[in-house]
Motif scaffolding. Structure first.
Motif, PDB file in Angstrom:
ATOM      1  N   ILE A  13       0.842  -1.195   0.000  1.00 42.05           N
ATOM      2  CA  ILE A  13       0.000   0.000   0.000  1.00 42.05           C
ATOM      3  C   ILE A  13       0.880   1.247   0.000  1.00 42.05           C
ATOM      4  O   ILE A  13       2.038   1.198   0.402  1.00 42.05           O
ATOM      5  N   SER A  14       0.337   2.351  -0.471  1.00 37.81           N
ATOM      6  CA  SER A  14       1.022   3.634  -0.357  1.00 37.81           C
ATOM      7  C   SER A  14       0.216   4.499   0.610  1.00 37.81           C
ATOM      8  O   SER A  14      -1.005   4.453   0.644  1.00 37.81           O
ATOM      9  N   VAL A  15       0.943   5.269   1.401  1.00 29.02           N
ATOM     10  CA  VAL A  15       0.348   6.168   2.379  1.00 29.02           C
ATOM     11  C   VAL A  15       0.860   7.567   2.062  1.00 29.02           C
ATOM     12  O   VAL A  15       2.055   7.760   1.846  1.00 29.02           O
ATOM     13  N   VAL A  16      -0.037   8.535   2.024  1.00 29.57           N
ATOM     14  CA  VAL A  16       0.340   9.921   1.731  1.00 29.57           C
ATOM     15  C   VAL A  16       0.199  10.739   3.016  1.00 29.57           C
ATOM     16  O   VAL A  16      -0.864  10.729   3.645  1.00 29.57           O
ATOM     17  N   ASP A  17       1.281  11.430   3.412  1.00 31.92           N
ATOM     18  CA  ASP A  17       1.210  12.250   4.620  1.00 31.92           C
ATOM     19  C   ASP A  17       0.595  13.613   4.316  1.00 31.92           C
ATOM     20  O   ASP A  17       0.288  13.928   3.157  1.00 31.92           O
ATOM     21  N   ILE A  18       0.439  14.413   5.332  1.00 30.82           N
ATOM     22  CA  ILE A  18      -0.247  15.695   5.201  1.00 30.82           C
ATOM     23  C   ILE A  18       0.485  16.654   4.252  1.00 30.82           C
ATOM     24  O   ILE A  18      -0.118  17.534   3.658  1.00 30.82           O
ATOM     25  N   ASP A  19       1.803  16.456   4.097  1.00 35.86           N
ATOM     26  CA  ASP A  19       2.593  17.320   3.218  1.00 35.86           C
ATOM     27  C   ASP A  19       2.720  16.761   1.805  1.00 35.86           C
ATOM     28  O   ASP A  19       3.429  17.326   0.976  1.00 35.86           O
ATOM     29  N   GLY A  20       2.047  15.639   1.531  1.00 33.81           N
ATOM     30  CA  GLY A  20       2.073  15.050   0.202  1.00 33.81           C
ATOM     31  C   GLY A  20       3.165  14.018  -0.011  1.00 33.81           C
ATOM     32  O   GLY A  20       3.305  13.499  -1.109  1.00 33.81           O
ATOM     33  N   GLY A  21       3.945  13.703   1.029  1.00 35.44           N
ATOM     34  CA  GLY A  21       4.980  12.670   0.915  1.00 35.44           C
ATOM     35  C   GLY A  21       4.350  11.290   0.775  1.00 35.44           C
ATOM     36  O   GLY A  21       3.325  11.000   1.393  1.00 35.44           O
ATOM     37  N   VAL A  22       4.947  10.445  -0.053  1.00 36.57           N
ATOM     38  CA  VAL A  22       4.428   9.099  -0.302  1.00 36.57           C
ATOM     39  C   VAL A  22       5.336   8.085   0.387  1.00 36.57           C
ATOM     40  O   VAL A  22       6.563   8.144   0.242  1.00 36.57           O
ATOM     41  N   TYR A  23       4.729   7.163   1.132  1.00 32.59           N
ATOM     42  CA  TYR A  23       5.450   6.100   1.835  1.00 32.59           C
ATOM     43  C   TYR A  23       4.788   4.778   1.490  1.00 32.59           C
ATOM     44  O   TYR A  23       3.581   4.724   1.245  1.00 32.59           O
ATOM     45  N   GLY A  29      -1.699  -7.931   8.326  1.00 27.97           N
ATOM     46  CA  GLY A  29      -2.915  -8.514   8.888  1.00 27.97           C
ATOM     47  C   GLY A  29      -3.932  -7.423   9.180  1.00 27.97           C
ATOM     48  O   GLY A  29      -3.717  -6.251   8.876  1.00 27.97           O
ATOM     49  N   PHE A  30      -5.036  -7.845   9.790  1.00 24.85           N
ATOM     50  CA  PHE A  30      -6.133  -6.927  10.073  1.00 24.85           C
ATOM     51  C   PHE A  30      -6.633  -7.164  11.488  1.00 24.85           C
ATOM     52  O   PHE A  30      -6.600  -8.290  11.983  1.00 24.85           O
ATOM     53  N   LEU A  31      -7.094  -6.100  12.128  1.00 26.27           N
ATOM     54  CA  LEU A  31      -7.626  -6.163  13.487  1.00 26.27           C
ATOM     55  C   LEU A  31      -9.002  -5.526  13.533  1.00 26.27           C
ATOM     56  O   LEU A  31      -9.293  -4.610  12.764  1.00 26.27           O
ATOM     57  N   THR A  32      -9.838  -6.001  14.445  1.00 28.29           N
ATOM     58  CA  THR A  32     -11.122  -5.379  14.734  1.00 28.29           C
ATOM     59  C   THR A  32     -11.181  -5.178  16.244  1.00 28.29           C
ATOM     60  O   THR A  32     -11.008  -6.136  17.002  1.00 28.29           O
ATOM     61  N   ASP A  33     -11.405  -3.938  16.702  1.00 28.86           N
ATOM     62  CA  ASP A  33     -11.445  -3.681  18.144  1.00 28.86           C
ATOM     63  C   ASP A  33     -12.841  -3.918  18.707  1.00 28.86           C
ATOM     64  O   ASP A  33     -13.757  -4.326  17.985  1.00 28.86           O
ATOM     65  N   GLN A  34     -12.989  -3.654  19.996  1.00 27.91           N
ATOM     66  CA  GLN A  34     -14.265  -3.935  20.671  1.00 27.91           C
ATOM     67  C   GLN A  34     -15.402  -3.060  20.168  1.00 27.91           C
ATOM     68  O   GLN A  34     -16.561  -3.341  20.434  1.00 27.91           O
ATOM     69  N   TYR A  35     -15.083  -1.985  19.428  1.00 26.06           N
ATOM     70  CA  TYR A  35     -16.111  -1.106  18.869  1.00 26.06           C
ATOM     71  C   TYR A  35     -16.361  -1.408  17.392  1.00 26.06           C
ATOM     72  O   TYR A  35     -16.990  -0.622  16.687  1.00 26.06           O
ATOM     73  N   CYS A  36     -15.835  -2.542  16.917  1.00 22.83           N
ATOM     74  CA  CYS A  36     -15.975  -3.012  15.529  1.00 22.83           C
ATOM     75  C   CYS A  36     -15.278  -2.075  14.534  1.00 22.83           C
ATOM     76  O   CYS A  36     -15.644  -2.034  13.370  1.00 22.83           O
ATOM     77  N   GLU A  37     -14.287  -1.322  15.007  1.00 21.03           N
ATOM     78  CA  GLU A  37     -13.479  -0.498  14.106  1.00 21.03           C
ATOM     79  C   GLU A  37     -12.346  -1.358  13.571  1.00 21.03           C
ATOM     80  O   GLU A  37     -11.706  -2.092  14.314  1.00 21.03           O
ATOM     81  N   LYS A  38     -12.110  -1.269  12.276  1.00 25.41           N
ATOM     82  CA  LYS A  38     -11.112  -2.112  11.628  1.00 25.41           C
ATOM     83  C   LYS A  38      -9.822  -1.348  11.377  1.00 25.41           C
ATOM     84  O   LYS A  38      -9.846  -0.168  11.072  1.00 25.41           O
ATOM     85  N   SER A  39      -8.699  -2.052  11.522  1.00 21.52           N
ATOM     86  CA  SER A  39      -7.372  -1.469  11.313  1.00 21.52           C
ATOM     87  C   SER A  39      -6.507  -2.460  10.566  1.00 21.52           C
ATOM     88  O   SER A  39      -6.719  -3.670  10.630  1.00 21.52           O
ATOM     89  N   GLY A  40      -5.520  -1.938   9.883  1.00 26.66           N
ATOM     90  CA  GLY A  40      -4.536  -2.779   9.223  1.00 26.66           C
ATOM     91  C   GLY A  40      -3.232  -2.763  10.001  1.00 26.66           C
ATOM     92  O   GLY A  40      -2.850  -1.749  10.569  1.00 26.66           O
ATOM     93  N   VAL A  41      -2.559  -3.908  10.037  1.00 29.49           N
ATOM     94  CA  VAL A  41      -1.243  -4.016  10.651  1.00 29.49           C
ATOM     95  C   VAL A  41      -0.243  -3.979   9.508  1.00 29.49           C
ATOM     96  O   VAL A  41      -0.356  -4.755   8.557  1.00 29.49           O
ATOM     97  N   ILE A  42       0.731  -3.057   9.576  1.00 29.19           N
ATOM     98  CA  ILE A  42       1.639  -2.861   8.447  1.00 29.19           C
ATOM     99  C   ILE A  42       3.099  -3.032   8.859  1.00 29.19           C
ATOM    100  O   ILE A  42       3.453  -2.907  10.030  1.00 29.19           O
ATOM    101  N   THR A  43       3.918  -3.302   7.871  1.00 33.38           N
ATOM    102  CA  THR A  43       5.370  -3.236   7.989  1.00 33.38           C
ATOM    103  C   THR A  43       5.820  -2.192   6.981  1.00 33.38           C
ATOM    104  O   THR A  43       5.491  -2.291   5.793  1.00 33.38           O
ATOM    105  N   TRP A  44       6.551  -1.191   7.452  1.00 25.77           N
ATOM    106  CA  TRP A  44       7.040  -0.154   6.556  1.00 25.77           C
ATOM    107  C   TRP A  44       8.092  -0.718   5.627  1.00 25.77           C
ATOM    108  O   TRP A  44       8.886  -1.575   6.005  1.00 25.77           O
TER     109      TRP A  44
END
Length: 68
Positions: A13-23, A29-44
């Motif tokens: 995946i690519s992630v763009v920061d607030i200044d327009g930098g691309v990482y 993997g993926f996580l779901t918390d107790q409020y059913c919010e989903k997150s991705g686990v990443i390695t830079w």
């Protein structure tokens, strides 16, 4: 699924920061918390001196595994 796009473990995946930098990162993997919010686990993925500018594209052969 995010904005009509499905993601899988191992995707790059690519992630763009607030200044327009691309990482770049890889989804581990993926996580779901107790409020059913989903997150991705990443390695830079860290660019080397052989990597093209991030805005120009991604060449996997020129990146190394970074922090999780």
């Amino acid at each position: 699924m995010f904005q009509g796009q499905y993601f899988s473990k191992g995707d790059i995946i690519s992630v763009v920061d607030i200044d327009g930098g691309v990482y770049y990162a890889q989804l581990r993997g993926f996580l779901t918390d107790q409020y059913c919010e989903k997150s991705g686990v990443i390695t830079w993925l860290l660019p080397t001196t052989n990597s093209p500018p991030p805005e120009a594209g991604f060449d996997p052969a020129t990146y190394v595994i970074g922090p999780e």
